[in-house]
Design an enzyme around this catalytic site. Structure first.
Site, PDB file in Angstrom:
ATOM      1  N   ASP A   1      18.565  47.638  57.617  1.00  0.00           N
ATOM      2  CA  ASP A   1      19.214  48.942  57.763  1.00  0.00           C
ATOM      3  C   ASP A   1      20.730  48.823  57.582  1.00  0.00           C
ATOM      4  O   ASP A   1      21.477  49.711  57.993  1.00  0.00           O
ATOM      5  CB  ASP A   1      18.884  49.563  59.113  1.00  0.00           C
ATOM      6  CG  ASP A   1      19.379  48.726  60.292  1.00  0.00           C
ATOM      7  OD1 ASP A   1      19.735  47.553  60.064  1.00  0.00           O
ATOM      8  OD2 ASP A   1      19.407  49.239  61.424  1.00  0.00           O
TER       9      ASP A   1
ATOM     10  N   HIS B   1      38.172  32.954  38.396  1.00  0.00           N
ATOM     11  CA  HIS B   1      37.647  33.827  39.435  1.00  0.00           C
ATOM     12  C   HIS B   1      37.031  33.021  40.574  1.00  0.00           C
ATOM     13  O   HIS B   1      35.976  33.373  41.101  1.00  0.00           O
ATOM     14  CB  HIS B   1      36.632  34.815  38.849  1.00  0.00           C
ATOM     15  CG  HIS B   1      37.258  35.869  37.996  1.00  0.00           C
ATOM     16  ND1 HIS B   1      36.551  36.636  37.093  1.00  0.00           N
ATOM     17  CD2 HIS B   1      38.537  36.282  37.885  1.00  0.00           C
ATOM     18  CE1 HIS B   1      37.376  37.471  36.468  1.00  0.00           C
ATOM     19  NE2 HIS B   1      38.588  37.273  36.939  1.00  0.00           N
TER      20      HIS B   1
ATOM     21  N   ASP C   1      45.773  34.368  44.701  1.00  0.00           N
ATOM     22  CA  ASP C   1      45.662  35.671  44.036  1.00  0.00           C
ATOM     23  C   ASP C   1      45.092  36.630  45.069  1.00  0.00           C
ATOM     24  O   ASP C   1      43.883  36.681  45.306  1.00  0.00           O
ATOM     25  CB  ASP C   1      44.755  35.573  42.810  1.00  0.00           C
ATOM     26  CG  ASP C   1      44.808  36.825  41.931  1.00  0.00           C
ATOM     27  OD1 ASP C   1      45.162  37.904  42.449  1.00  0.00           O
ATOM     28  OD2 ASP C   1      44.493  36.725  40.736  1.00  0.00           O
TER      29      ASP C   1
ATOM     30  N   ASP D   1      48.331  43.694  43.825  1.00  0.00           N
ATOM     31  CA  ASP D   1      47.667  42.576  43.140  1.00  0.00           C
ATOM     32  C   ASP D   1      48.720  41.494  42.879  1.00  0.00           C
ATOM     33  O   ASP D   1      49.437  41.546  41.886  1.00  0.00           O
ATOM     34  CB  ASP D   1      47.038  43.074  41.832  1.00  0.00           C
ATOM     35  CG  ASP D   1      46.184  42.013  41.144  1.00  0.00           C
ATOM     36  OD1 ASP D   1      46.128  40.881  41.642  1.00  0.00           O
ATOM     37  OD2 ASP D   1      45.588  42.341  40.102  1.00  0.00           O
TER      38      ASP D   1
ATOM     39  N   HIS E   1      43.521  34.305  29.539  1.00  0.00           N
ATOM     40  CA  HIS E   1      43.293  35.689  29.983  1.00  0.00           C
ATOM     41  C   HIS E   1      44.458  36.575  29.566  1.00  0.00           C
ATOM     42  O   HIS E   1      45.496  36.105  29.101  1.00  0.00           O
ATOM     43  CB  HIS E   1      43.097  35.743  31.507  1.00  0.00           C
ATOM     44  CG  HIS E   1      44.249  35.204  32.297  1.00  0.00           C
ATOM     45  ND1 HIS E   1      45.418  35.920  32.513  1.00  0.00           N
ATOM     46  CD2 HIS E   1      44.423  34.029  32.943  1.00  0.00           C
ATOM     47  CE1 HIS E   1      46.239  35.213  33.258  1.00  0.00           C
ATOM     48  NE2 HIS E   1      45.680  34.044  33.527  1.00  0.00           N
TER      49      HIS E   1
ATOM     50  N   HIS F   1      47.293  44.420  33.265  1.00  0.00           N
ATOM     51  CA  HIS F   1      46.301  45.501  33.323  1.00  0.00           C
ATOM     52  C   HIS F   1      46.861  46.624  34.180  1.00  0.00           C
ATOM     53  O   HIS F   1      47.752  46.422  35.013  1.00  0.00           O
ATOM     54  CB  HIS F   1      44.959  45.012  33.867  1.00  0.00           C
ATOM     55  CG  HIS F   1      45.014  44.412  35.254  1.00  0.00           C
ATOM     56  ND1 HIS F   1      45.135  45.174  36.410  1.00  0.00           N
ATOM     57  CD2 HIS F   1      44.962  43.125  35.679  1.00  0.00           C
ATOM     58  CE1 HIS F   1      45.144  44.393  37.466  1.00  0.00           C
ATOM     59  NE2 HIS F   1      45.059  43.135  37.062  1.00  0.00           N
TER      60      HIS F   1
ATOM     61  N   HIS G   1      41.732  46.986  38.638  1.00  0.00           N
ATOM     62  CA  HIS G   1      41.790  47.127  37.182  1.00  0.00           C
ATOM     63  C   HIS G   1      41.659  48.621  36.907  1.00  0.00           C
ATOM     64  O   HIS G   1      40.582  49.135  36.634  1.00  0.00           O
ATOM     65  CB  HIS G   1      40.668  46.337  36.504  1.00  0.00           C
ATOM     66  CG  HIS G   1      40.807  44.852  36.674  1.00  0.00           C
ATOM     67  ND1 HIS G   1      39.739  43.993  36.681  1.00  0.00           N
ATOM     68  CD2 HIS G   1      41.907  44.077  36.842  1.00  0.00           C
ATOM     69  CE1 HIS G   1      40.176  42.757  36.850  1.00  0.00           C
ATOM     70  NE2 HIS G   1      41.483  42.781  36.944  1.00  0.00           N
TER      71      HIS G   1
ATOM     72  N   GLU H   1      51.016  38.922  34.769  1.00  0.00           N
ATOM     73  CA  GLU H   1      50.433  37.732  35.394  1.00  0.00           C
ATOM     74  C   GLU H   1      50.114  36.612  34.401  1.00  0.00           C
ATOM     75  O   GLU H   1      48.954  36.287  34.181  1.00  0.00           O
ATOM     76  CB  GLU H   1      49.181  38.110  36.180  1.00  0.00           C
ATOM     77  CG  GLU H   1      48.170  38.970  35.399  1.00  0.00           C
ATOM     78  CD  GLU H   1      46.963  39.336  36.244  1.00  0.00           C
ATOM     79  OE1 GLU H   1      46.339  38.420  36.823  1.00  0.00           O
ATOM     80  OE2 GLU H   1      46.644  40.536  36.314  1.00  0.00           O
TER      81      GLU H   1
ATOM     82  N   TYR I   1      46.889  26.717  32.828  1.00  0.00           N
ATOM     83  CA  TYR I   1      45.810  26.021  33.526  1.00  0.00           C
ATOM     84  C   TYR I   1      45.521  24.718  32.782  1.00  0.00           C
ATOM     85  O   TYR I   1      45.157  24.739  31.599  1.00  0.00           O
ATOM     86  CB  TYR I   1      44.567  26.904  33.600  1.00  0.00           C
ATOM     87  CG  TYR I   1      44.903  28.309  34.065  1.00  0.00           C
ATOM     88  CD1 TYR I   1      44.971  28.618  35.417  1.00  0.00           C
ATOM     89  CD2 TYR I   1      45.214  29.317  33.141  1.00  0.00           C
ATOM     90  CE1 TYR I   1      45.323  29.895  35.844  1.00  0.00           C
ATOM     91  CE2 TYR I   1      45.566  30.591  33.556  1.00  0.00           C
ATOM     92  CZ  TYR I   1      45.625  30.876  34.904  1.00  0.00           C
ATOM     93  OH  TYR I   1      45.979  32.134  35.317  1.00  0.00           O
TER      94      TYR I   1
ATOM     95  N   ARG J   1      49.675  30.422  38.248  1.00  0.00           N
ATOM     96  CA  ARG J   1      49.757  31.825  37.818  1.00  0.00           C
ATOM     97  C   ARG J   1      50.735  32.529  38.739  1.00  0.00           C
ATOM     98  O   ARG J   1      50.758  32.284  39.945  1.00  0.00           O
ATOM     99  CB  ARG J   1      48.383  32.501  37.855  1.00  0.00           C
ATOM    100  CG  ARG J   1      48.408  33.953  37.377  1.00  0.00           C
ATOM    101  CD  ARG J   1      47.023  34.506  37.083  1.00  0.00           C
ATOM    102  NE  ARG J   1      46.160  34.666  38.240  1.00  0.00           N
ATOM    103  CZ  ARG J   1      45.073  33.929  38.478  1.00  0.00           C
ATOM    104  NH1 ARG J   1      44.726  32.949  37.657  1.00  0.00           N
ATOM    105  NH2 ARG J   1      44.318  34.137  39.560  1.00  0.00           N
TER     106      ARG J   1
ATOM    107  N   GLU K   1      52.314  36.535  39.503  1.00  0.00           N
ATOM    108  CA  GLU K   1      51.972  37.932  39.206  1.00  0.00           C
ATOM    109  C   GLU K   1      52.733  38.888  40.106  1.00  0.00           C
ATOM    110  O   GLU K   1      52.706  38.768  41.336  1.00  0.00           O
ATOM    111  CB  GLU K   1      50.470  38.134  39.404  1.00  0.00           C
ATOM    112  CG  GLU K   1      49.987  39.565  39.240  1.00  0.00           C
ATOM    113  CD  GLU K   1      48.507  39.692  39.519  1.00  0.00           C
ATOM    114  OE1 GLU K   1      47.927  40.728  39.134  1.00  0.00           O
ATOM    115  OE2 GLU K   1      47.925  38.772  40.124  1.00  0.00           O
TER     116      GLU K   1
END
Length: 428
Positions: A41, A246, A263, A274, A355, A359, A366, A384, A388, A397, A399
């Site tokens: 539930d 990610h 991040d 972000d 990447h 954005h 996003h 950003e 790597y 990175r 950002e």
């Protein structure tokens, strides 16, 4: 809700902007999101549909907004339908909007209970021709469950098969991409809360702490400052984990000599921050770490300077790619032969920077907006860049979130430490 609501004048203005885009005899219907189940539930925390929130400020489940600008009766040109509460709901779930409270939030005068929706819709549809319905049309959306919007589209077409149905999403993307001042103010609060979390962990991190302990420090600071919590699943990636774009397991021990890629962003009032920062576990960057860090910060600054009205995201990413190519040459990670033999569809720099650089940011991390039309003043973007290097167990990175101005930009994260020497000073 924990946050302080924005004034109803914002939502009145947002609705007027949308109405200007409608052809004559139009009607638009916006549904709240479902409360999604987990197991047994259990349910997930409710998150309002961003389009409905953008137009009304209403942050409650089972809400419906109908806009019908040309209907003869002015009282029916905007109608907000709410879940009717009772003593049982009040005891088990807590307070729900009264009609008076909903008017104070939204500026909509005609507030009715959801039980009246079908009858009112039938009257409005009788004198409408163009029906605008909503769906998740984000370019990266992967919708695998049937949403409340999808169910309504199906039932509405069955009930009114001779009307002309239209997509509202492209109009909402245009409107939401350009932020009003009140929205930017809300995003600034989200960024300020994120700053507090980052400054907290700068005095906390040392060799031997775990990624999840750092995550816990962030969420503590966020919630105590009126945030619901993280704007998205946080990435706390030490050492080689930073090369997994990610990575969200956040389970490893942070070791002396490693960097930690953070991040993380706070949510506030359904608007998001972000941020990405990369810091040394020991409190000091090594010579090689500093070389790569400085390269990333140069690309970040250069990218921010060219993200301006008139340029498209596609053009922008090409220019940033050339900046990164130059930095990777300087670091000895690629050479002229790599560039000469590169696949134009996957340039040599993509081996270490795979990447995009920016954005849209807003109620979605996003956020919706154009990917091909020119950028406009008032849009908010992340910037950003990252490098790597898996073979070195090194990922960096950086950002920030910036508001595009007619000339230049305004950095919502201007107060969050990013200079490597400042970070070292705060950590020590």
């Amino acid at each position: 809700m924990k946050y302080i609501p924005l004034p109803k004048s914002l939502y009145i203005r947002n609705r007027e902007k949308l109405k200007e885009k409608f052809p004559p005899k139009s009607i638009a219907v916006f549904n709240s999101n479902d409360i999604m189940p987990t197991n047994a539930d259990g349910t997930m925390r409710f998150r309002q549909n961003n389009d409905l929130f953008y137009l009304s400020g209403i942050d409650q489940e089972e809400s419906i907004l109908v806009i019908c600008p040309d209907f003869p009766d002015p009282n029916l040109r905007e109608v907000l339908f709410l879940r009717e509460t009772n003593e049982h709901i009040a005891i088990w779930e807590g307070h729900k909007y009264t009609k008076e409270e909903a008017f104070a939030v939204s500026g909509i005068e005609n507030i009715q209970w959801v039980a009246n929706f079908d009858n009112v819709l039938n009257s409005l549809m009788a004198l409408s021709e163009h029906v605008f319905l909503n769906a998740n049309e984000h370019l990266r959306a992967a919708v695998v469950v049937e949403t409340r919007d999808a169910r309504f589209i199906k039932s509405c077409k069955e009930r009114y098969p001779l009307h002309q149905f239209n997509r509202i999403a492209p109009l909402m993307h245009q409107l939401r991409a350009v932020k009003e001042k009140e929205e930017i103010d809300q995003m600034q609060i989200a960024c300020d809360i994120t700053e507090k979390g980052f400054r907290r962990i700068l005095s906390f991190v040392k060799p031997g702490v775990t990624e999840y302990e750092i995550e816990a420090e962030f969420i503590h600071e966020f919630i105590r400052n009126r945030s619901k919590g993280f704007a998205y699943e946080p990435i706390i990636a030490a050492g080689g984990n930073a090369c997994v774009l990610h990575y969200i397991e956040n389970k490893e021990v942070c070791k002396d000599g490693d960097l930690i890629l953070l991040d993380v962003g706070a949510e506030y009032g359904n608007y998001n921050a972000d941020m990405t920062r990369t810091i040394p576990v020991s409190g000091r960057f090594t010579k090689r770490q500093r070389e790569v860090y400085d390269a990333v910060i140069r690309v970040k600054k250069g990218a921010s300077d060219i993200l301006r009205p008139g340029i498209s995201i596609q053009e922008y990413h090409k220019e940033v790619g050339l900046m990164m190519q130059s930095e990777l040459l300087g670091l000895g990670l690629i050479d002229q032969t790599d560039i000469k033999n590169q696949d134009p569809k996957w340039p040599a720099f993509k081996k270490y920077f795979m990447h995009g650089t920016s954005h849209h940011l807003g109620m979605d991390v996003h956020d919706v907006g154009t990917m091909h039309e020119p950028i406009s003043a008032g849009m908010v973007f992340t910037v950003e860049p990252g490098i790597y290097i898996p073979e070195e167990g090194l990922g960096i990175r950086l950002e920030n979130n910036i508001v595009i101005l007619e000339e230049g930009y305004f950095d919502l994260m201007r107060n969050i430490p990013i200079d490597p020497e400042e970070i070292e000073g705060l950590m020590n």
